[in-house]
Scaffold this motif. Structure first.
Motif, PDB file in Angstrom:
ATOM      1  N   GLN A  23      48.306 -17.329  -1.721  1.00  0.00           N
ATOM      2  CA  GLN A  23      46.984 -17.724  -1.220  1.00  0.00           C
ATOM      3  C   GLN A  23      46.698 -17.031   0.116  1.00  0.00           C
ATOM      4  OE1 GLN A  23      46.615 -21.917  -0.525  1.00  0.00           O
ATOM      5  NE2 GLN A  23      44.444 -21.802  -0.042  1.00  0.00           N
ATOM      6  N   THR A  24      47.689 -16.956   0.994  1.00  0.00           N
ATOM      7  CA  THR A  24      47.515 -16.287   2.286  1.00  0.00           C
ATOM      8  C   THR A  24      47.228 -14.804   2.085  1.00  0.00           C
ATOM      9  OG1 THR A  24      49.029 -17.858   3.341  1.00  0.00           O
ATOM     10  CG2 THR A  24      48.624 -15.808   4.508  1.00  0.00           C
ATOM     11  N   ILE A  25      47.969 -14.166   1.181  1.00  0.00           N
ATOM     12  CA  ILE A  25      47.764 -12.741   0.903  1.00  0.00           C
ATOM     13  C   ILE A  25      46.372 -12.499   0.341  1.00  0.00           C
ATOM     14  CG2 ILE A  25      48.518 -10.814  -0.548  1.00  0.00           C
ATOM     15  CD1 ILE A  25      51.378 -11.994  -0.336  1.00  0.00           C
ATOM     16  N   SER A  26      45.954 -13.335  -0.614  1.00  0.00           N
ATOM     17  CA  SER A  26      44.630 -13.133  -1.226  1.00  0.00           C
ATOM     18  C   SER A  26      43.499 -13.427  -0.243  1.00  0.00           C
ATOM     19  CB  SER A  26      44.485 -13.975  -2.493  1.00  0.00           C
ATOM     20  OG  SER A  26      44.486 -15.346  -2.188  1.00  0.00           O
ATOM     21  N   GLN A  27      43.705 -14.371   0.681  1.00  0.00           N
ATOM     22  CA  GLN A  27      42.680 -14.652   1.700  1.00  0.00           C
ATOM     23  C   GLN A  27      42.432 -13.421   2.566  1.00  0.00           C
ATOM     24  OE1 GLN A  27      44.213 -17.951   3.932  1.00  0.00           O
ATOM     25  NE2 GLN A  27      43.028 -19.484   2.797  1.00  0.00           N
ATOM     26  N   LEU A  28      43.515 -12.798   3.024  1.00  0.00           N
ATOM     27  CA  LEU A  28      43.364 -11.623   3.883  1.00  0.00           C
ATOM     28  C   LEU A  28      42.820 -10.431   3.107  1.00  0.00           C
ATOM     29  CD1 LEU A  28      46.546 -11.952   6.080  1.00  0.00           C
ATOM     30  CD2 LEU A  28      44.191 -12.403   6.723  1.00  0.00           C
ATOM     31  N   ARG A  29      43.227 -10.307   1.847  1.00  0.00           N
ATOM     32  CA  ARG A  29      42.710  -9.223   1.001  1.00  0.00           C
ATOM     33  C   ARG A  29      41.198  -9.379   0.810  1.00  0.00           C
ATOM     34  NH1 ARG A  29      45.737  -6.674  -3.431  1.00  0.00           N
ATOM     35  NH2 ARG A  29      44.317  -5.098  -4.164  1.00  0.00           N
ATOM     36  N   GLN A  35      34.770  -7.107   4.656  1.00  0.00           N
ATOM     37  CA  GLN A  35      34.497  -6.295   5.844  1.00  0.00           C
ATOM     38  C   GLN A  35      34.247  -4.826   5.500  1.00  0.00           C
ATOM     39  OE1 GLN A  35      34.275  -7.393   9.110  1.00  0.00           O
ATOM     40  NE2 GLN A  35      34.423  -9.445   8.266  1.00  0.00           N
ATOM     41  N   GLY A  36      34.355  -4.473   4.218  1.00  0.00           N
ATOM     42  CA  GLY A  36      34.052  -3.118   3.784  1.00  0.00           C
ATOM     43  C   GLY A  36      35.263  -2.232   3.575  1.00  0.00           C
ATOM     44  N   ALA A  37      36.441  -2.813   3.443  1.00  0.00           N
ATOM     45  CA  ALA A  37      37.654  -2.014   3.234  1.00  0.00           C
ATOM     46  C   ALA A  37      37.710  -1.492   1.801  1.00  0.00           C
ATOM     47  CB  ALA A  37      38.892  -2.854   3.526  1.00  0.00           C
ATOM     48  N   THR A  38      38.236  -0.287   1.649  1.00  0.00           N
ATOM     49  CA  THR A  38      38.430   0.318   0.332  1.00  0.00           C
ATOM     50  C   THR A  38      39.871   0.810   0.237  1.00  0.00           C
ATOM     51  OG1 THR A  38      37.679   2.457   1.166  1.00  0.00           O
ATOM     52  CG2 THR A  38      36.021   1.048   0.128  1.00  0.00           C
ATOM     53  N   LYS A  39      40.268   1.241  -0.945  1.00  0.00           N
ATOM     54  CA  LYS A  39      41.626   1.746  -1.199  1.00  0.00           C
ATOM     55  C   LYS A  39      42.686   0.766  -0.692  1.00  0.00           C
ATOM     56  CE  LYS A  39      40.049   6.476  -0.540  1.00  0.00           C
ATOM     57  NZ  LYS A  39      40.186   7.661   0.281  1.00  0.00           N
ATOM     58  N   LEU A  40      42.467  -0.507  -0.944  1.00  0.00           N
ATOM     59  CA  LEU A  40      43.350  -1.552  -0.426  1.00  0.00           C
ATOM     60  C   LEU A  40      44.584  -1.698  -1.302  1.00  0.00           C
ATOM     61  CD1 LEU A  40      43.649  -3.835   1.652  1.00  0.00           C
ATOM     62  CD2 LEU A  40      42.333  -5.274   0.134  1.00  0.00           C
ATOM     63  N   LYS A  41      45.769  -1.544  -0.706  1.00  0.00           N
ATOM     64  CA  LYS A  41      47.036  -1.741  -1.402  1.00  0.00           C
ATOM     65  C   LYS A  41      47.839  -2.781  -0.640  1.00  0.00           C
ATOM     66  CE  LYS A  41      47.335   3.081  -2.689  1.00  0.00           C
ATOM     67  NZ  LYS A  41      48.023   4.323  -2.353  1.00  0.00           N
ATOM     68  N   VAL A  42      48.389  -3.752  -1.361  1.00  0.00           N
ATOM     69  CA  VAL A  42      49.194  -4.802  -0.735  1.00  0.00           C
ATOM     70  C   VAL A  42      50.589  -4.758  -1.333  1.00  0.00           C
ATOM     71  CG1 VAL A  42      49.426  -7.271  -0.324  1.00  0.00           C
ATOM     72  CG2 VAL A  42      47.159  -6.254  -0.405  1.00  0.00           C
ATOM     73  N   ILE A  63      54.728  -8.552   4.609  1.00  0.00           N
ATOM     74  CA  ILE A  63      53.635  -8.080   3.755  1.00  0.00           C
ATOM     75  C   ILE A  63      53.018  -6.847   4.414  1.00  0.00           C
ATOM     76  CG2 ILE A  63      51.513  -8.708   2.552  1.00  0.00           C
ATOM     77  CD1 ILE A  63      53.880 -10.583   1.912  1.00  0.00           C
ATOM     78  N   LEU A  64      52.881  -5.774   3.633  1.00  0.00           N
ATOM     79  CA  LEU A  64      52.320  -4.520   4.135  1.00  0.00           C
ATOM     80  C   LEU A  64      51.015  -4.234   3.403  1.00  0.00           C
ATOM     81  CD1 LEU A  64      52.725  -1.893   5.821  1.00  0.00           C
ATOM     82  CD2 LEU A  64      53.787  -0.934   3.792  1.00  0.00           C
ATOM     83  N   MET A  65      49.948  -3.986   4.169  1.00  0.00           N
ATOM     84  CA  MET A  65      48.646  -3.620   3.588  1.00  0.00           C
ATOM     85  C   MET A  65      48.258  -2.239   4.110  1.00  0.00           C
ATOM     86  SD  MET A  65      46.323  -7.097   3.723  1.00  0.00           S
ATOM     87  CE  MET A  65      46.042  -7.001   5.464  1.00  0.00           C
ATOM     88  N   THR A  66      47.865  -1.341   3.211  1.00  0.00           N
ATOM     89  CA  THR A  66      47.297  -0.053   3.606  1.00  0.00           C
ATOM     90  C   THR A  66      45.885   0.005   3.050  1.00  0.00           C
ATOM     91  OG1 THR A  66      48.279   0.982   1.666  1.00  0.00           O
ATOM     92  CG2 THR A  66      49.491   1.190   3.718  1.00  0.00           C
ATOM     93  N   TYR A  67      44.959   0.496   3.860  1.00  0.00           N
ATOM     94  CA  TYR A  67      43.549   0.471   3.462  1.00  0.00           C
ATOM     95  C   TYR A  67      42.731   1.418   4.316  1.00  0.00           C
ATOM     96  CZ  TYR A  67      43.698  -2.757   7.405  1.00  0.00           C
ATOM     97  OH  TYR A  67      43.930  -3.326   8.642  1.00  0.00           O
ATOM     98  N   THR A  68      41.527   1.678   3.846  1.00  0.00           N
ATOM     99  CA  THR A  68      40.534   2.448   4.592  1.00  0.00           C
ATOM    100  C   THR A  68      39.416   1.481   4.948  1.00  0.00           C
ATOM    101  OG1 THR A  68      41.077   4.416   3.325  1.00  0.00           O
ATOM    102  CG2 THR A  68      38.977   4.422   4.490  1.00  0.00           C
ATOM    103  N   ALA A  69      39.086   1.410   6.230  1.00  0.00           N
ATOM    104  CA  ALA A  69      38.089   0.430   6.674  1.00  0.00           C
ATOM    105  C   ALA A  69      37.339   0.962   7.889  1.00  0.00           C
ATOM    106  CB  ALA A  69      38.764  -0.891   7.024  1.00  0.00           C
TER     107      ALA A  69
END
Length: 114
Positions: A23-29, A35-42, A63-69
């Motif tokens: 739930q915490t991971i999906s909330q932040l995702r 907020q307009g992030a794309t290419k989101l990988k968790v 938890i590691l997130m990589t994204y373009t924002a």
């Protein structure tokens, strides 16, 4: 709108259940996508032991997130993480842009003078 590649690593308390972790991971995702992030990988890096205690705890879920924002998305994300009681620590870095290593003299005047 200027966008950059970011990487955010955060640590979730070890005593949260599997359901609350997801739930915490999906909330932040979801927050990042709003907020307009794309290419989101968790990536869930699993439970790891700390080098020293953090808030009297010895381990946590990494938890590691990589994204373009856009730049404006980072401050609200970090504020949301700061207010979330399940997150112990977090760090956001800007990833280097992929650049050509073979610059020609015309593109870079410094190389032309060398």
């Amino acid at each position: 709108m200027m966008t950059r590649n970011y990487e955010t690593l955060y640590i979730v308390r070890p005593d949260v259940g599997e359901e609350q972790l997801e739930q915490t991971i999906s909330q932040l995702r979801t927050f990042l996508e709003e907020q307009g992030a794309t290419k989101l990988k968790v990536q869930n890096r699993g439970k790891r032991r700390f080098a020293y205690p953090i808030k009297k705890l010895r381990e946590g879920y990494y938890i590691l997130m990589t994204y373009t924002a856009p730049r404006a998305a980072i401050a609200p994300l970090e504020r949301a993480m700061r207010l979330n009681e399940n997150i112990l620590r977090f760090m956001t870095i800007v990833l280097e842009e992929e650049t050509d290593t073979e610059e020609t003299e015309e593109e870079n005047p410094v190389l032309a003078r060398a």
